[in-house]
Write an enzyme that holds these catalytic residues in place. Structure first.
Site, short mmCIF file in Angstrom:
data_model
loop_
_atom_site.label_atom_id
_atom_site.label_comp_id
_atom_site.label_asym_id
_atom_site.label_seq_id
_atom_site.Cartn_x
_atom_site.Cartn_y
_atom_site.Cartn_z
CG MET A 115 83.06 -47.37 4.98
SD MET A 115 81.20 -47.49 5.09
CE MET A 115 80.71 -46.08 3.93
N GLY A 160 86.76 -47.08 12.34
CA GLY A 160 87.80 -47.78 11.66
C GLY A 160 89.01 -48.02 12.22
CB ILE A 180 82.21 -45.87 10.49
CG1 ILE A 180 81.41 -46.88 9.41
CG2 ILE A 180 81.80 -44.31 9.94
CD1 ILE A 180 79.93 -46.69 9.63
CB CYS A 181 84.73 -41.95 11.58
SG CYS A 181 85.53 -40.30 12.10
CD GLN A 182 87.09 -42.52 18.52
OE1 GLN A 182 85.92 -42.42 18.68
NE2 GLN A 182 88.08 -42.19 19.36
#
Lengths: 434, 354
Positions: free
Chosen positions: B170, B150, B146-148
């Site tokens: 995501m 990811g 998720i985000c960083q």
């Protein structure tokens, strides 16, 4: 109440209702801050009093602070709008936009207000609206530039004496501070530009709402539209290359100032024998490097352990295969890994030597055949021409080719059927005859 | 025609309503408890320094054979994915039968100043993946970044593709130089080395201020004007306060990891353009050959959609799926729509590749 009500009467009604609402305070007494002189008191004082009900120790106090920050701006706009409505009672429709622009709450909703008390102070004596502020800032910057340049020049002068290092440090710190102030001024001017753009966008958005059916009928609608306009103006500037340069320069200048301050603090701490941040960081860096190294070696050891276990398992497997193949025929390929008896080894070695000798014997026979041909030609030539002294092939000097070839052929027959020891005796007998 | 047609009655009504809400808020705010988060039971299965790996326990045993490890960003706390009962990605995934694990990176302090991305990705993350695989008795696991997190998962999967069965990203930035990436624009001319050498670990307050300045009017002001509307609704108020707590409960960033992330990802854009190394390992997204599901938010102001979409052109897998969610960077986890759409989409995709 109808649309035709006098706005002044409306305002009086509003005040009465406010008093009634505020009478719900504990004790049933109206707090002293409720304005006794009408709607002149800023509503934000009411918000302040409301917030004080919660003290500072409750977990919700952070939320209250943020409600204050947001709602004060909104209430200020609400008040200005209401004042504009009251001021135009019975006459032309109020200029909502001018009312908003002049409100304290509106100023609080503009980007330039954030973290920028200087521009806010300038706004207060520059009059409403930001039109003149940006130009004032530009004039101030250009007027101040020579002063800053003079200061920098003074600070660049060389230092002398036993305190010259300290003096130069102080000069560098001062120059860094001036640089930071210059960059901050650039940033502030850019934020003022955002405010200008925000006003322009808001007017455009309002113009779009002049169509029937699209008009705004609530204060919240006006407020939300203003926020949309301000955010769009801000985004346009914040995504620009100019902002990239200004922001980067500001942050770098700030870091330079901080760096100098930290250096001074460390110098003084070092003089006083107090461990410094740099020293602790160095220890931390070395410790982390050691941890990495240790971890890598531990994982490598684990890998070696796994490999060792694998090799041991493979050895057991090979041993099991060897013992299993010992009961199988020689033609089985696994027989080659079975150690042979010594006699078999000698026989195998002798067989190899015999095959090599056979090869050499065949080569000798071929060579002897060639020599025989050469000799016969020479004999024929001798009969038909004067004798010529020639250097004859070595083999022809010692023995007639025919007998040598016959010996070789006999030797080949013997070695084909005789074991190694007889082969050796045959070679020796041939050597002796020679 | 005047664009503003506010009837005095309406204006008065608005003002009175506002005032009533404030008065009611005085009572409700005194009564509301300190908010809690994380509603799903969990067990610790691995711990290293400040990092903890949890396995969540659902109402019934998981049916999925391959566990899924959630790798969150370093910049926020991971309980966003399990915020409250009706806003929990974890809870919904468990209900679908997935076996869900999560890495909690903890709160770095000055002792973690020298942690690098190598320590995080080739160290902590690799060992966490191995721990989950051991715990679940499998060779490969699924990763949901998720985000960083990811971005970290992409790096990890390219270096260790043999450890990853399926990869889900995501709201993950891949191309950091899209024109609408405000954060990237701000970092381009910053001296990353001077910044980290001076400041050490990056304080959480500084990171939060940076995020708020992406939309200053909305996030400093409009949000709290809107809060007045719910001051008399205890449940809504608690939900609001819970989000507030998560937004501002941020960890500091380890200095060296931040340095490399700013320099190589934000400034150099090496994850997308190539040339990125994590420790001694090269990162080549073409090595990602396992199935990839890429979910992004269409109104994301932190990670612009184009930044996430760019993954399609650089990843090596032939089994690539992307889903665009109508919402923002946070809404993709906490909105009602997200709860209905995202977990089933993830489960269906994983089930088809079990």
């Amino acid at each position: 109440m109808t649309d035709t009500m006098d706005f002044a009467q409306w305002a009086r009604n509003w005040e009465a209702m406010s008093r009634q609402a505020m009478s719900s305070f504990p004790g049933g007494t109206t707090p002293a801050w409720i304005p006794q002189d009408g709607m002149q008191r800023q509503w934000n004082e009411g918000m302040t009093q409301w917030a004080r009900q919660f003290g500072s120790g409750a977990p919700q106090s952070d939320a209250i602070e943020r409600v204050m920050a947001g709602a004060q701006g909104y209430l200020g706009m609400l008040q200005s709008m209401a004042a504009a409505a009251g001021g135009h009672a019975g006459g032309a429709p109020p200029s909502w936009f001018d009312a908003m622009k002049g409100s304290a709450g509106f100023a609080a909703s503009t980007p330039s207000w954030f973290n920028n008390p200087i521009t806010e102070a300038m706004r207060s004596f520059g009059g409403s609206g930001a039109q003149g502020i940006e130009q004032m800032m530009e004039r101030f910057a250009s007027a101040a530039a020579p002063m800053f340049n003079d200061a920098k020049g003074m600070l660049s002068m060389p230092a002398f004496g036993h305190l010259r290092e300290h003096q130069e440090n102080a000069q560098r710190s001062a120059k860094a501070l001036i640089e930071y102030q210059e960059q901050m001024a650039r940033y502030n001017r850019l934020m003022l530009k955002v405010s200008e753009h925000a006003f322009a966008r808001f007017q455009l958005k309002l113009a779009e709402r002049e169509e029937p059916g699209r008009q705004i009928d609530s204060m919240r609608g006006v407020y939300d539209l203003w926020i949309d306009a301000a955010e769009e103006a801000y985004a346009e500037v914040a995504l620009s290359e100019e902002f990239r340069d200004v922001y980067g320069a500001l942050v770098n200048a700030q870091m330079h100032v901080r760096e100098h301050v930290q250096r001074e603090v460390e110098r003084i701490s070092s003089d006083l024998g107090i461990p410094t941040r740099s020293e602790i960081d160095t220890i931390g860096e070395r410790l982390q490097a050691l941890r990495r190294e240790f971890r890598d070696e531990r994982e490598a050891s684990a890998d070696i352990g796994a490999l060792t276990a694998e090799v041991a398992a493979l050895r057991e497997e090979v041993a099991a295969m060897k013992s299993a193949s010992a009961l199988k025929p020689v033609s089985n390929v696994l027989a080659f890994v079975r150690p042979l008896p010594k006699a078999d080894v000698a026989l195998a070695s002798a067989s190899v030597r015999v095959s090599r000798k056979r090869k050499r014997a065949a080569q000798a026979v071929a060579k002897a055949g060639k020599l025989k041909t050469i000799a016969s030609k020479a004999k024929h030539a001798a009969k038909s021409s004067p004798p010529v002294v020639k250097t004859k092939p070595k083999a022809a000097r010692t023995k007639a080719p025919g007998s040598f070839a016959a010996s070789i052929a006999r030797f080949a027959r013997e070695t084909r059927s005789e074991p190694g020891s007889k082969f050796v005796r045959a070679i020796k007998s041939k050597s002796g005859k020679r | 025609m005047d664009p503003i047609r506010i009837q005095p009655a309406r204006l008065l009504d608005e003002a009175m309503t506002f005032q009533k809400k404030l008065v009611a808020g005085m009572k409700v705010l005194r009564e509301v408890d300190d908010v809690h988060f994380g509603v799903t039971a969990k067990d610790e299965i691995h711990r290293e320094d400040k990092l903890v790996v949890y396995r969540f326990r659902g109402d019934r045993a998981p049916t999925a054979k391959t566990p899924t490890l959630i790798v969150y960003a370093l910049v926020n706390r991971p309980y966003m994915v399990d915020l409250q009962e009706d806003k929990s990605l974890v809870r919904n995934l468990l209900a679908q039968g997935e076996d869900v694990y999560l890495i909690d990176w903890g709160y770095p302090d000055r002792a973690d100043r020298w942690l690098t991305l190598d320590d995080y990705i080739n160290g902590y993350l690799r060992r966490s993946v191995d721990a989950v695989a051991r715990h679940a008795a499998v060779e490969k696991i699924n990763i949901l970044g998720i985000c960083q997190g990811g971005a970290f998962s992409l790096c990890f999967s390219s270096i260790y593709p043999h450890k990853v069965r399926n990869l889900i990203t995501m709201v993950t930035p891949v191309d950091f130089h899209t024109p609408d990436n405000m954060l990237s624009n701000w970092t381009r001319k910053m001296d990353a080395d001077l910044f980290v050498d001076t400041i050490g670990n990056v304080p959480a307050d500084l990171m939060n201020m940076c995020y708020l300045m992406l939309k200053p009017m909305r996030l400093f002001q409009q949000k709290y004007v809107g809060m007045v509307d719910i001051l008399d609704d205890r449940k809504e108020l608690e939900n609001f306060l819970r989000m507030e707590k998560w937004i501002f409960d941020s960890p500091d960033q380890a200095g060296e990891a931040f340095r490399q992330f700013m320099r190589d990802f934000y400034q150099g854009n090496k994850l997308f353009k190539g040339g990125l190394t994590i420790g001694k390992k090269d990162v080549d997204l073409k090595n990602i050959t396992m199935p990839v599901l890429n979910i992004f938010a269409e109104q994301d102001h932190l990670v612009p959609p184009d930044s996430s979409r760019a993954l399609k052109g650089v990843v090596g897998t032939e089994d690539y799926t992307q889903i665009a969610f109508k919402g923002g960077h946070i809404g993709i986890y906490v909105s009602g729509r997200a709860q209905r759409e995202v977990p089933p989409a993830i489960h269906e995709w994983l089930a088809a590749r079990a």
